[in-house]
Design a protein around this motif. Structure first.
Motif, PDB file in Angstrom:
ATOM      1  N   SER A  93       0.839  -1.207   0.000  1.00  0.00           N
ATOM      2  CA  SER A  93       0.000   0.000   0.000  1.00  0.00           C
ATOM      3  C   SER A  93       0.868   1.248   0.000  1.00  0.00           C
ATOM      4  O   SER A  93       0.573   2.239  -0.679  1.00  0.00           O
ATOM      5  N   GLY A  94       1.964   1.192   0.760  1.00  0.00           N
ATOM      6  CA  GLY A  94       2.894   2.309   0.793  1.00  0.00           C
ATOM      7  C   GLY A  94       3.567   2.543  -0.550  1.00  0.00           C
ATOM      8  O   GLY A  94       3.819   3.688  -0.937  1.00  0.00           O
ATOM      9  N   VAL A  95       3.861   1.464  -1.258  1.00  0.00           N
ATOM     10  CA  VAL A  95       4.439   1.591  -2.595  1.00  0.00           C
ATOM     11  C   VAL A  95       3.486   2.357  -3.505  1.00  0.00           C
ATOM     12  O   VAL A  95       3.884   3.312  -4.195  1.00  0.00           O
ATOM     13  N   ARG A  96       2.220   1.974  -3.501  1.00  0.00           N
ATOM     14  CA  ARG A  96       1.240   2.659  -4.348  1.00  0.00           C
ATOM     15  C   ARG A  96       1.087   4.122  -3.951  1.00  0.00           C
ATOM     16  O   ARG A  96       0.997   5.010  -4.809  1.00  0.00           O
ATOM     17  N   GLU A  97       1.069   4.388  -2.653  1.00  0.00           N
ATOM     18  CA  GLU A  97       0.950   5.769  -2.182  1.00  0.00           C
ATOM     19  C   GLU A  97       2.131   6.615  -2.644  1.00  0.00           C
ATOM     20  O   GLU A  97       1.972   7.781  -3.028  1.00  0.00           O
ATOM     21  N   ASN A  98       3.315   6.034  -2.610  1.00  0.00           N
ATOM     22  CA  ASN A  98       4.500   6.769  -3.049  1.00  0.00           C
ATOM     23  C   ASN A  98       4.516   6.974  -4.554  1.00  0.00           C
ATOM     24  O   ASN A  98       4.975   8.017  -5.036  1.00  0.00           O
ATOM     25  N   VAL A  99       4.030   6.002  -5.295  1.00  0.00           N
ATOM     26  CA  VAL A  99       3.906   6.188  -6.750  1.00  0.00           C
ATOM     27  C   VAL A  99       2.981   7.365  -7.037  1.00  0.00           C
ATOM     28  O   VAL A  99       3.285   8.232  -7.874  1.00  0.00           O
ATOM     29  N   GLU A 100       1.863   7.413  -6.335  1.00  0.00           N
ATOM     30  CA  GLU A 100       0.906   8.506  -6.549  1.00  0.00           C
ATOM     31  C   GLU A 100       1.502   9.851  -6.142  1.00  0.00           C
ATOM     32  O   GLU A 100       1.227  10.872  -6.784  1.00  0.00           O
ATOM     33  N   ARG A 101       2.310   9.859  -5.089  1.00  0.00           N
ATOM     34  CA  ARG A 101       2.978  11.102  -4.676  1.00  0.00           C
ATOM     35  C   ARG A 101       3.927  11.585  -5.771  1.00  0.00           C
ATOM     36  O   ARG A 101       3.968  12.784  -6.104  1.00  0.00           O
ATOM     37  N   ILE A 102       4.684  10.656  -6.337  1.00  0.00           N
ATOM     38  CA  ILE A 102       5.641  11.026  -7.375  1.00  0.00           C
ATOM     39  C   ILE A 102       4.908  11.459  -8.645  1.00  0.00           C
ATOM     40  O   ILE A 102       5.375  12.359  -9.367  1.00  0.00           O
ATOM     41  N   GLU A 103       3.777  10.851  -8.924  1.00  0.00           N
ATOM     42  CA  GLU A 103       2.961  11.295 -10.054  1.00  0.00           C
ATOM     43  C   GLU A 103       2.619  12.774  -9.903  1.00  0.00           C
ATOM     44  O   GLU A 103       2.710  13.554 -10.859  1.00  0.00           O
ATOM     45  N   ARG A 104       2.219  13.158  -8.693  1.00  0.00           N
ATOM     46  CA  ARG A 104       1.877  14.564  -8.440  1.00  0.00           C
ATOM     47  C   ARG A 104       3.110  15.457  -8.574  1.00  0.00           C
ATOM     48  O   ARG A 104       3.045  16.545  -9.160  1.00  0.00           O
ATOM     49  N   ASP A 105       4.238  14.995  -8.053  1.00  0.00           N
ATOM     50  CA  ASP A 105       5.471  15.783  -8.116  1.00  0.00           C
ATOM     51  C   ASP A 105       5.946  15.989  -9.552  1.00  0.00           C
ATOM     52  O   ASP A 105       6.446  17.064  -9.909  1.00  0.00           O
ATOM     53  N   TYR A 127       1.655  -1.675 -12.608  1.00  0.00           N
ATOM     54  CA  TYR A 127       1.755  -2.060 -11.203  1.00  0.00           C
ATOM     55  C   TYR A 127       2.129  -3.531 -11.057  1.00  0.00           C
ATOM     56  O   TYR A 127       2.841  -3.910 -10.120  1.00  0.00           O
ATOM     57  N   GLU A 128       1.667  -4.352 -11.969  1.00  0.00           N
ATOM     58  CA  GLU A 128       2.059  -5.761 -11.941  1.00  0.00           C
ATOM     59  C   GLU A 128       3.554  -5.892 -12.237  1.00  0.00           C
ATOM     60  O   GLU A 128       4.250  -6.700 -11.617  1.00  0.00           O
ATOM     61  N   GLN A 129       4.048  -5.084 -13.168  1.00  0.00           N
ATOM     62  CA  GLN A 129       5.485  -5.065 -13.442  1.00  0.00           C
ATOM     63  C   GLN A 129       6.268  -4.659 -12.193  1.00  0.00           C
ATOM     64  O   GLN A 129       7.243  -5.313 -11.809  1.00  0.00           O
ATOM     65  N   LEU A 130       5.836  -3.556 -11.565  1.00  0.00           N
ATOM     66  CA  LEU A 130       6.549  -3.030 -10.404  1.00  0.00           C
ATOM     67  C   LEU A 130       6.552  -4.037  -9.256  1.00  0.00           C
ATOM     68  O   LEU A 130       7.583  -4.263  -8.604  1.00  0.00           O
TER      69      LEU A 130
END
Length: 201
Positions: free
Chosen positions: A45-57, A181-184
């Motif tokens: 869940s933390g991985v997905r949250e960080n991906v979304e944070r970086i998307e915003r950045d 996400y499956e790749q990651l």
């Protein structure tokens, strides 16, 4: 606990070096992975949250057909171990996002070369496909194109090379996931799994 690469990036960021955003999974998780052959749900869940944070950045979207965000999954340890653990680059590319990367960078050759590298690394690192299987296809495409190295291949020839690499997957009864996400997820598990590989031990 963030490993050598993670610490280095942190230090560079603190002294003002323009480091692209990212995130680190701490080294104690290696012991967790070795016991469970997976990571806790909270970590994913933390991985997905960080991906979304970086998307915003970055103003990009992981899996976007227009302006895709890509990730690298790199290993790290308390001491430098070059070449001992695994790395996968260009995570997030597939048949659709590669076109988006080509448009976003105005560099189709860069996009397709990045894609063929992902197909190669994912196959070898994540699925255990022998690297020689990809090299044989690479040599075949270079020979047909009368090219001495990869830099001599055109965009169309790199597209052919990607198709050749996909044939390697089929021959090995393996599957390259189109879902980013499956790749990651698979790459993270493979890099953690390389912690106890013969090269690292």
């Amino acid at each position: 606990i963030v490993g050598g690469k993670g610490l280095g990036l942190q230090v560079m960021s603190k002294i003002g070096v323009d480091v692209p955003p990212g995130f680190t999974l701490t080294t104690p998780l290696c012991q967790v992975y070795q016991k469970e052959n997976d990571l806790p749900a909270a970590v994913w869940s933390g991985v997905r949250e960080n991906v979304e944070r970086i998307e915003r950045d970055m103003g990009k979207k992981f899996g976007s057909r227009d302006n895709p965000l890509l990730f690298s999954c790199r290993s790290g340890a308390a001491m430098s171990m070059p070449g001992m653990m695994d790395t996968v680059l260009n995570i997030g590319l597939n048949d659709e996002t590669v076109e988006g990367l080509a448009k976003a960078t105005d560099n189709p050759r860069f996009a397709w070369d990045s894609y063929r590298r992902l197909l190669d690394m994912f196959g070898e690192v994540v699925l255990g496909i022998p690297h020689e299987d990809f090299e044989k296809r690479f040599d075949k495409v270079k020979e047909n194109a009368n090219a001495k190295s990869d830099v001599d291949l055109t965009v169309d020839e790199l597209k052919i090379l990607c198709d050749e690499y996909k044939q390697v997957y089929k021959e090995q009864n393996q599957y390259f996931p189109a879902d980013p996400y499956e790749q990651l997820h698979a790459c993270v598990k493979a890099v953690f799994g390389s912690w106890m590989s013969p090269r690292a031990v």
